[in-house]
Design a protein around this motif. Structure first.
Motif, PDB file in Angstrom:
ATOM      1  N   TYR A  31      24.121   6.459 134.020  1.00 53.72           N
ATOM      2  CA  TYR A  31      24.963   6.729 132.858  1.00 53.72           C
ATOM      3  C   TYR A  31      25.376   8.201 132.824  1.00 53.72           C
ATOM      4  CZ  TYR A  31      26.759   6.702 128.093  1.00 53.72           C
ATOM      5  OH  TYR A  31      27.567   6.839 126.984  1.00 53.72           O
ATOM      6  N   GLN A  34      28.165   8.545 135.119  1.00 55.93           N
ATOM      7  CA  GLN A  34      29.343   7.912 134.528  1.00 55.93           C
ATOM      8  C   GLN A  34      30.029   8.847 133.537  1.00 55.93           C
ATOM      9  OE1 GLN A  34      28.640   3.962 132.845  1.00 55.93           O
ATOM     10  NE2 GLN A  34      30.251   4.276 131.329  1.00 55.93           N
ATOM     11  N   VAL A  35      29.225   9.520 132.713  1.00 52.18           N
ATOM     12  CA  VAL A  35      29.773  10.468 131.739  1.00 52.18           C
ATOM     13  C   VAL A  35      30.542  11.581 132.447  1.00 52.18           C
ATOM     14  CG1 VAL A  35      29.155  12.248 130.048  1.00 52.18           C
ATOM     15  CG2 VAL A  35      28.078   9.993 129.936  1.00 52.18           C
ATOM     16  N   HIS A  37      31.905  11.441 135.454  1.00 51.04           N
ATOM     17  CA  HIS A  37      33.077  10.887 136.123  1.00 51.04           C
ATOM     18  C   HIS A  37      34.205  10.591 135.144  1.00 51.04           C
ATOM     19  CE1 HIS A  37      30.416   9.330 139.667  1.00 51.04           C
ATOM     20  NE2 HIS A  37      30.665  10.613 139.731  1.00 51.04           N
ATOM     21  N   GLN A  38      33.879  10.308 133.899  1.00 52.27           N
ATOM     22  CA  GLN A  38      34.896   9.945 132.907  1.00 52.27           C
ATOM     23  C   GLN A  38      35.649  11.149 132.355  1.00 52.27           C
ATOM     24  OE1 GLN A  38      32.606   7.653 130.081  1.00 52.27           O
ATOM     25  NE2 GLN A  38      33.016   5.717 131.129  1.00 52.27           N
ATOM     26  N   LEU A  39      35.162  12.351 132.637  1.00 55.16           N
ATOM     27  CA  LEU A  39      35.855  13.546 132.168  1.00 55.16           C
ATOM     28  C   LEU A  39      37.220  13.669 132.841  1.00 55.16           C
ATOM     29  CD1 LEU A  39      32.960  16.162 132.170  1.00 55.16           C
ATOM     30  CD2 LEU A  39      34.064  15.162 130.170  1.00 55.16           C
ATOM     31  N   GLU A  40      38.224  14.015 132.073  1.00 56.52           N
ATOM     32  CA  GLU A  40      39.569  14.184 132.611  1.00 56.52           C
ATOM     33  C   GLU A  40      39.695  15.590 133.201  1.00 56.52           C
ATOM     34  OE1 GLU A  40      42.754  14.102 134.215  1.00 56.52           O
ATOM     35  OE2 GLU A  40      42.269  12.188 133.243  1.00 56.52           O
ATOM     36  N   SER A  42      41.660  15.989 136.225  1.00 54.39           N
ATOM     37  CA  SER A  42      42.651  15.823 137.281  1.00 54.39           C
ATOM     38  C   SER A  42      43.568  17.031 137.416  1.00 54.39           C
ATOM     39  CB  SER A  42      43.486  14.566 137.033  1.00 54.39           C
ATOM     40  OG  SER A  42      44.143  14.651 135.779  1.00 54.39           O
ATOM     41  N   GLU A 271      27.384  17.489 125.163  1.00 57.32           N
ATOM     42  CA  GLU A 271      28.146  16.457 124.458  1.00 57.32           C
ATOM     43  C   GLU A 271      28.113  16.671 122.951  1.00 57.32           C
ATOM     44  OE1 GLU A 271      28.762  12.285 126.553  1.00 57.32           O
ATOM     45  OE2 GLU A 271      26.703  12.538 125.871  1.00 57.32           O
ATOM     46  N   GLN A 277      33.476  19.200 128.097  1.00 59.22           N
ATOM     47  CA  GLN A 277      34.752  19.361 128.811  1.00 59.22           C
ATOM     48  C   GLN A 277      34.959  20.806 129.236  1.00 59.22           C
ATOM     49  OE1 GLN A 277      37.021  16.796 129.445  1.00 59.22           O
ATOM     50  NE2 GLN A 277      38.382  18.177 130.554  1.00 59.22           N
TER      51      GLN A 277
END
Length: 365
Positions: A31, A34-35, A37-40, A42, A271, A277
């Protein structure tokens, strides 16, 4: 195990509970990844892909150098529960504690290598019932032994003789201390930590540590108290030495600084404080190609309490094993030397700014 209550505040400050005890989703390594990897991300260089980033600087893959350090995470049991802990250690982590059989397998594996240093970490490694046996066996083999100590453990019943015991064996003590002032230390590690830490440092000084004796080396380790990178290690060392001597009358030999890794309880803090971020963007944007050659995963092997092998302690906590998922029972130095080191987004924590490793900053940025 232990004959005293590690859960009590008297045993050590506890500003939080472990993720495991609270049954938080972040207690699971998958998890956590996953957290991340989900950060934007790009819009950042190479989309925050670590392998692509180092490839731009001539590293087609991250491969090992000569094995120098045999690091053993002897267990997750600890008398403290610090907010930034990447291990999620605490008094409830009694299951994850290395047994005698696994310790003997560590020694057998160590004998197959040319590693000159054994780095003992945790949790609080001193709480493992076989800790002294392991240290003695490593010293017999002529290895330089490092004990990564939270300082407060040295005040517990049955542990108060450790400063003298360490001194007799020439063990280097690497102690966690976020700051040489009370406020920042207690903020990160819990109220009362600073006072207990100074008391423990006084005991280490009395045993001959922090006096310039290479056989009784006292190293302090600092993590930033917040969502920023470590400052210049060399500059801070003198500031710390002056501050601790002037205000507390204690001395130490060297200071090492580490960036906080965005995993486990520090990831939780990022978080909750709405810093995740921004912190990940900071790590990626601060990538320093000059740190890659000196990454600890290149000259170190990390052993888990259950005997599984990892490229580094951070990969161990994220359950990212070495290629071929090797265990101590199948220890093969030649295969390890030919492996590709496992990487992910968290690796930017070790290459940001001056870099970060178990030995401190990698190079001055």
């Amino acid at each position: 195990m232990t004959t005293f209550d590690l859960d009590s505040l008297k045993a050590g400050p506890k500003p939080t509970l472990t993720l495991s005890r609270r049954r938080e989703p972040l207690a699971a390594a998958a998890y956590q990844l996953q957290v991340l990897h989900q950060l934007e991300l790009s819009n950042l260089a190479h989309g925050a892909d670590f392998d692509a980033t180092i490839a731009e600087h001539g590293w087609s893959e991250l491969s090992p150098a000569e094995l120098e350090i045999f690091q053993i995470n002897i267990g997750k049991l600890c008398n403290m529960t610090c907010q930034h802990c990447h291990v999620d250690s605490g008094p409830d982590r009694t299951k994850e504690n290395m047994d005698r059989e696994m310790i003997d397998l560590c020694l057998a594996a160590l004998d197959k290598t040319n590693a000159h240093t054994v780095d003992l970490t945790g949790g609080a490694p001193e709480l493992n019932p076989h800790f002294r046996y392991l240290v003695d066996e490593c010293v017999k083999r002529g290895k330089h032994v490092i004990d990564r100590c939270n300082l407060t453990v040295l005040l517990l019943p049955g542990k108060t003789d450790l400063p003298e015991w360490f001194a007799e064996r020439g063990v280097e003590i690497v102690c966690s201390l976020p700051h040489y002032r009370r406020m920042n230390t207690d903020k990160q590690r819990g109220k009362g930590t600073y006072e207990k830490s100074i008391e423990a440092l006084e005991k280490l000084n009395a045993a001959g540590y922090g006096k310039g004796d290479p056989k009784r080396q006292l190293t302090l380790m600092s993590n930033p108290v917040g969502a920023f990178l470590s400052s210049g290690q060399a500059k801070l060392e003198q500031e710390w030495k002056d501050g601790l001597l002037k205000h507390q009358g204690v001395t130490f030999d060297r200071l090492i600084t580490l960036n906080n890794m965005p995993i486990s309880r520090y990831l939780e803090w990022l978080e909750k404080s709405d810093n995740l971020q921004g912190y990940m963007e900071l790590l990626v944007n601060s990538f320093n190609p000059g740190t890659v050659a000196g990454l600890m995963c290149r000259n170190t092997i990390s052993v888990s309490w259950d005997g599984s092998l990892y490229d580094c302690d951070f990969n161990q906590m994220l359950e990212m094993p070495v290629a071929s998922k090797m265990h101590l029972r199948d220890f093969d130095p030649q295969k390890l030397a030919q492996r590709r080191i496992a990487t992910d987004r968290h690796c930017f924590g070790c290459t940001a700014g001056a870099g970060s490793s178990c030995g401190g900053s990698i190079e001055e940025a």
